[in-house]
Design an enzyme around this catalytic site. Sequence first.
Site, PDB file in Angstrom:
ATOM      1  N   TYR A 268       0.915  -0.939  -0.022  1.00  0.00           N
ATOM      2  CA  TYR A 268       0.156  -0.273  -0.088  1.00  0.00           C
ATOM      3  C   TYR A 268       0.966   1.360  -0.104  1.00  0.00           C
ATOM      4  O   TYR A 268       2.096   0.931   0.598  1.00  0.00           O
ATOM      5  CB  TYR A 268      -0.703  -0.124   0.957  1.00  0.00           C
ATOM      6  CG  TYR A 268      -0.476   0.160   2.337  1.00  0.00           C
ATOM      7  CD1 TYR A 268      -0.278   0.805   3.180  1.00  0.00           C
ATOM      8  CD2 TYR A 268      -0.754  -1.570   2.846  1.00  0.00           C
ATOM      9  CE1 TYR A 268       0.244   0.709   4.278  1.00  0.00           C
ATOM     10  CE2 TYR A 268      -0.336  -1.865   4.294  1.00  0.00           C
ATOM     11  CZ  TYR A 268       0.312  -0.394   4.568  1.00  0.00           C
ATOM     12  OH  TYR A 268       0.925  -0.983   6.448  1.00  0.00           O
ATOM     13  N   HIS A 318       6.070  -0.491   0.763  1.00  0.00           N
ATOM     14  CA  HIS A 318       5.866   0.214   0.236  1.00  0.00           C
ATOM     15  C   HIS A 318       7.194   0.382  -0.823  1.00  0.00           C
ATOM     16  O   HIS A 318       8.331  -0.105  -0.594  1.00  0.00           O
ATOM     17  CB  HIS A 318       6.617   1.926   0.897  1.00  0.00           C
ATOM     18  CG  HIS A 318       5.263   1.893   2.395  1.00  0.00           C
ATOM     19  ND1 HIS A 318       4.074   2.069   2.050  1.00  0.00           N
ATOM     20  CD2 HIS A 318       5.516   1.775   3.398  1.00  0.00           C
ATOM     21  CE1 HIS A 318       3.634   1.612   3.284  1.00  0.00           C
ATOM     22  NE2 HIS A 318       4.369   2.296   4.417  1.00  0.00           N
TER      23      HIS A 318
END
Length: 342
Positions: A268, A318
């Site tokens: 995400y 990430h």
Amino acid sequence: MIGLRHRNLKLFTVALAFFAITITSFLLNYTQNSVLDMWNPEKYFHFSGPLARFLASMRRPCGCETCVSEMDISLWFDEKFNVTFSPFLTKENGFISESTYKWWTRLQGERNPMDINKAMEELFKVIPGESSLQDRSPYQCRSCAVVGNSGNLKESDYGGEIDSHTFVFRMNHAPTEKFEKDVGNKTTHHFVYPESMRDLPENVSMVLIPFKTLDLQWLVSALTSGTINFTYAPVPRRIKVAKEKILVYHPEFMKYVYDKWSLHHGRYPSTGLLSIVFALHICDKVDLYGFGADSKGNWHHYFENNQAAGAFRQTGVHDGDFEAELIGNLTSIKKISVFKGR
Ligand SMILES: *[C@@H]1O[C@H](CO)[C@@H](O)[C@H](O)[C@H]1NC(C)=O
Ligand SMILES: *[C@@H]1O[C@H](CO)[C@@H](O)[C@H](O)[C@H]1NC(C)=O
Ligand SMILES: *[C@@H]1O[C@H](CO)[C@@H](O)[C@H](O)[C@H]1NC(C)=O
Ligand SMILES: *[C@@H]1O[C@H](CO)[C@@H](O)[C@H](O)[C@H]1NC(C)=O
Ligand SMILES: *[C@@H]1O[C@H](CO)[C@@H](O)[C@H](O)[C@H]1NC(C)=O
């Protein structure tokens, strides 16, 4: 009779000269500037005061030199930027689609979550779920400093510059005390998730980024009963933030950032990227401070001495390289400015 003809001739000459100048400027500009700039009368004439503001407002959606939401500058940007998404939950838009919900609950592998609609109902019993953030005006220039936590802020002397923005966004642990000279002393919005929550000054808006249903329940608890003290890590039982000042990042918006901006890189988007896209949607001008490595290529936080902590760059959660490229693209089309510090 003669006098009249004379005046007509004068008028004609003036008109011809004006026409010639306009055409010449037009052609000169054509090669360098966008279509928008060619029709900018301020390029040829100098207006000031209310007239200047009026003319500017005719062309732009905001009162700054350039506005983030201006379209037709970059196709790449226009294909991503979608104003229909609201960055935060309100009473009116508190709806999460089935597909977003499935994606969102998988982010932290939440098991047996509370019914999401029930959780939101409880939430809006405690916080108002209204905000004037999206009230915009073509006469206003809302500038935002998005302040990351990079060590490149050390000895940058950016404090005053950062504080001069309409809004100053900070995130996670970011302290200002003892670092004012480099990071400033003003914060209007602080982006956190329950596990990164710290005490905030009283007049700061907390922007909660929820990654699970429990995070919404925690917010309710932290403002009322104080029953929740643990999610996957310890979280504060109570928070001292004015309820009217609390915003909750919209899971639909988070999905939009993931789909459109980070193109599914990483599990995400990082808090940094989530704050940047939030800023693109509510600010007219976006300036980034404290993003990226320092000049020696070190990745660390400005409030930590640990220079070797490269950990937050590639956590697997990430995709730091992709996000850096995205920031680079936004910079090259002047939607944001990046201040690299040292
Ligand atoms: C923006 O998002 C909405 C909702 O998902 C969608 O219906 C619409 O087509 C999008 N617009 C653009 C220009 O992509
Ligand atoms: C901190 O804020 C005060 C007033 O609010 C201001 O005068 C001062 O210059 C600021 N300090 C720094 C280092 O930015
Ligand atoms: C918040 O309050 C502090 C202290 O009362 C003040 O110095 C600061 O300017 C205020 N900030 C905002 C954004 O209102
Ligand atoms: C949370 O609260 C429970 C019950 O009061 C207590 O036993 C536990 O140690 C607390 N956990 C943390 C992380 O503070
Ligand atoms: C940045 O722009 C280039 C050229 O337009 C494009 O190929 C690339 O995919 C973009 N990168 C990101 C992260 O969007």
